[in-house]
Design an enzyme around this catalytic site. Structure first.
Site, short mmCIF file in Angstrom:
data_model
loop_
_atom_site.label_atom_id
_atom_site.label_comp_id
_atom_site.label_asym_id
_atom_site.label_seq_id
_atom_site.Cartn_x
_atom_site.Cartn_y
_atom_site.Cartn_z
N SER A 1 28.89 49.03 -9.51
CA SER A 1 28.95 48.70 -8.09
C SER A 1 27.60 48.22 -7.56
O SER A 1 26.54 48.57 -8.09
CB SER A 1 29.40 49.91 -7.29
OG SER A 1 28.38 50.90 -7.24
N GLU B 1 24.55 43.88 -13.45
CA GLU B 1 25.73 43.05 -13.23
C GLU B 1 26.65 43.84 -12.30
O GLU B 1 27.05 44.95 -12.63
CB GLU B 1 26.43 42.71 -14.54
CG GLU B 1 25.64 41.74 -15.42
CD GLU B 1 25.37 40.40 -14.76
OE1 GLU B 1 26.16 40.00 -13.87
OE2 GLU B 1 24.38 39.76 -15.12
N CYS C 1 35.55 42.17 -13.03
CA CYS C 1 34.55 41.66 -12.09
C CYS C 1 34.66 40.15 -11.92
O CYS C 1 34.21 39.60 -10.91
CB CYS C 1 33.14 42.05 -12.53
SG CYS C 1 32.71 41.50 -14.20
#
Length: 490
Positions: A228, A249, A283
């Site tokens: 997150s 990331e 993601c």
């Protein structure tokens, strides 16, 4: 039932905390898949110190020798692939077919980085004084803390751990709590590959305890994190304060643009795949589809019809396209985000509810909403579920402006048959992974991966790009001993 342990100093052990986490099958919430140890701060510190001691010998091994361990790990992973894929499905709900694909990707990653042990690490440059030798070399960072998410519990750990090891670092690995059992089984395979004790440490537990200790320990020389934005920013602050390297990331709100000249059938098919596979828990999943008004009505009909045709099913079924989300809390958050979208004026065209047929699990029907405003929460906040927002654009330039109007910049796609539109998209889109007539999700394991803006720390993972994070560059000059420049030249 699995009883996962810690792996510290080359030994499997139970935690002294007497605390254990539980993992239930998100497809069948009454099924306990297994338990895992909750490490203490002291045990985490012990793991870091063990990795520090192991570093001295590990970094002195030749690259090809380190590669042999990774080749062995690849063989073990391939041999045990079906078993591990079943565990992924049971623990996080990923459809079995996708789980098998992830395991195969893990095998490819291990083999790729095993081969990196044979490649050059530096370059030779011309020295201005002639006789001197001027060159660069790359050396390992040292002990690397690796913190990984639950949605790719095999591939993401391996694309961090494998390059860290091949370039001579030692590793302390803290997986997400939701994927602790899969991580434990993967760690067992790495141990069977014969890595020397201390080279890889494995600690499960609570992020605020175990993760915090890893992030802030003075013996950690680098931190690689996927997760997150909230946690990523905390890691960045801690790393900057200590002056260590970090690699992040994080989130995404990935757009797909459907241009007026797009092949609509192809665009609808691939957008649905990118948005809905693994229930949108990637993601790089498409969460916004931005459509030129000229084709808004026919594209929306195609898209909605395809989504309504998706069968929600048990992820162990061979033909499962969309299974459960990972946890009841995720299920609740997704439904809340859908309701918020409706409150903002969006219209549900498909889904928007729990599955009535599979009430024993964390299922959310695949959802499409239109009449979505570009500045609404539905269009801006990452949902991490099977939810797709349709946003109309007046023209192509307006579509690009909407796509870029986001704090995120992970991946983006366009469907077009016009070369000018394609080139304009490539020039102006703000994303690290760009697809033309393809899904936002997915990237080759040997290609660099990472985002722009708030999606990343602007570093890149995978492929040869990984060497930039996991090594430091030394510039070396060797000159002749005991001679003047004139004597050396003579």
């Amino acid at each position: 039932m699995i009883s996962a342990k810690l792996y510290i100093q080359g030994e499997w052990r139970e935690s002294e905390s007497d605390r254990r986490g539980e993992r239930y099958n998100p497809a069948h919430l009454e099924e306990l898949v297994g338990t895992y140890e909750v490490a203490t701060i002291q045990e985490t510190e012990e793991a870091v110190l063990s990795a520090s001691k192991a570093l001295k010998r590990w970094k002195m091994k030749a690259g090809p020798e380190r590669g042999e361990y990774l080749f062995k790990a690849a063989q073990l992973l391939e041999h045990n692939g079906k078993e591990l894929a079943c565990l992924i499905t049971s623990e996080v709900g990923k459809p079995f077919g996708e789980a098998m694909g992830e395991v195969k990707r893990g095998v490819a990653l291990l083999r790729y980085y095993a081969g990196e042990g044979m490649r050059a690490l530096g370059e030779v440059y011309p020295a201005s004084d002639g006789p001197s030798l001027l060159y660069s070399n790359r050396v390992p960072l040292g002990v690397v803390g690796i913190i990984t998410p639950w949605n790719f519990p095999v591939a993401i750990p391996l694309w961090k751990i494998a390059p860290a090891l091949i370039y001579g670092n030692t590793v302390i690995w803290k997986p997400a709590e939701h994927s602790s059992l899969t991580a434990y089984r993967l760690m067992q395979l790495l141990e069977q590959a014969g890595f020397p004790p201390g080279v890889i440490q494995f600690v499960t537990g609570i992020g605020s305890e175990v993760g915090h200790t890893v992030i802030n320990h003075p013996s950690i020389n680098g931190i690689s994190f996927t997760g997150s934005n909230h946690v990523g920013k905390q890691i960045a602050k801690a790393a900057v304060e200590r002056g260590v390297k970090y690699q992040l990331e994080m989130g995404g709100k990935n757009p797909t643009i459907v241009a007026a000249d797009a092949h609509l059938e192809q665009a609808a098919e691939m957008t649905v795949s990118a948005a809905m596979r693994f229930s949108g828990q990637k993601c790089t999943a498409t969460s916004r589809v931005i459509v030129e008004r000229a084709v808004l009505e026919p594209f929306t009909k195609l898209l909605v019809d395809k989504v309504k045709g998706i069968k929600v099913s048990d992820p162990m079924q061979a033909d499962c396209f969309l299974g459960p989300v990972v946890h009841p809390s995720a299920q609740a958050d997704i439904l809340s985000a859908i309701q918020q979208g409706v409150n903002e004026g969006a219209r549900i065209r498909a889904g928007g509810s729990l599955s009535s047929e599979l009430s024993e699990g964390c299922y959310v029907n695949p959802t499409v909403l239109d009449h979505v405003k570009p500045d609404s929460d539905l269009a801006r906040k990452e949902i991490f579920g099977p939810v797709l927002a349709i946003i109309p654009a007046d023209d192509f330039q307006h579509a690009i402006a909407i796509a870029n109007d986001s704090q995120y910049g992970l991946s983006a796609a366009i469907f077009t048959s016009d070369i000018d539109r394609m080139l304009s998209f490539l020039k102006h889109i703000e994303a690290g992974l760009i697809k033309v007539n393809g899904e936002t999700a997915g990237v080759e394991p040997h290609a660099p991966f990472g985002g722009m803006k708030q999606s990343s720390s602007h570093s890149r993972e995978q492929g040869r790009a990984a060497i930039e994070f996991y090594t430091s560059v030394q510039t070396i000059v060797i000159s002749p001993a005991g001679k003047s420049l004139e004597e050396a030249e003579a």
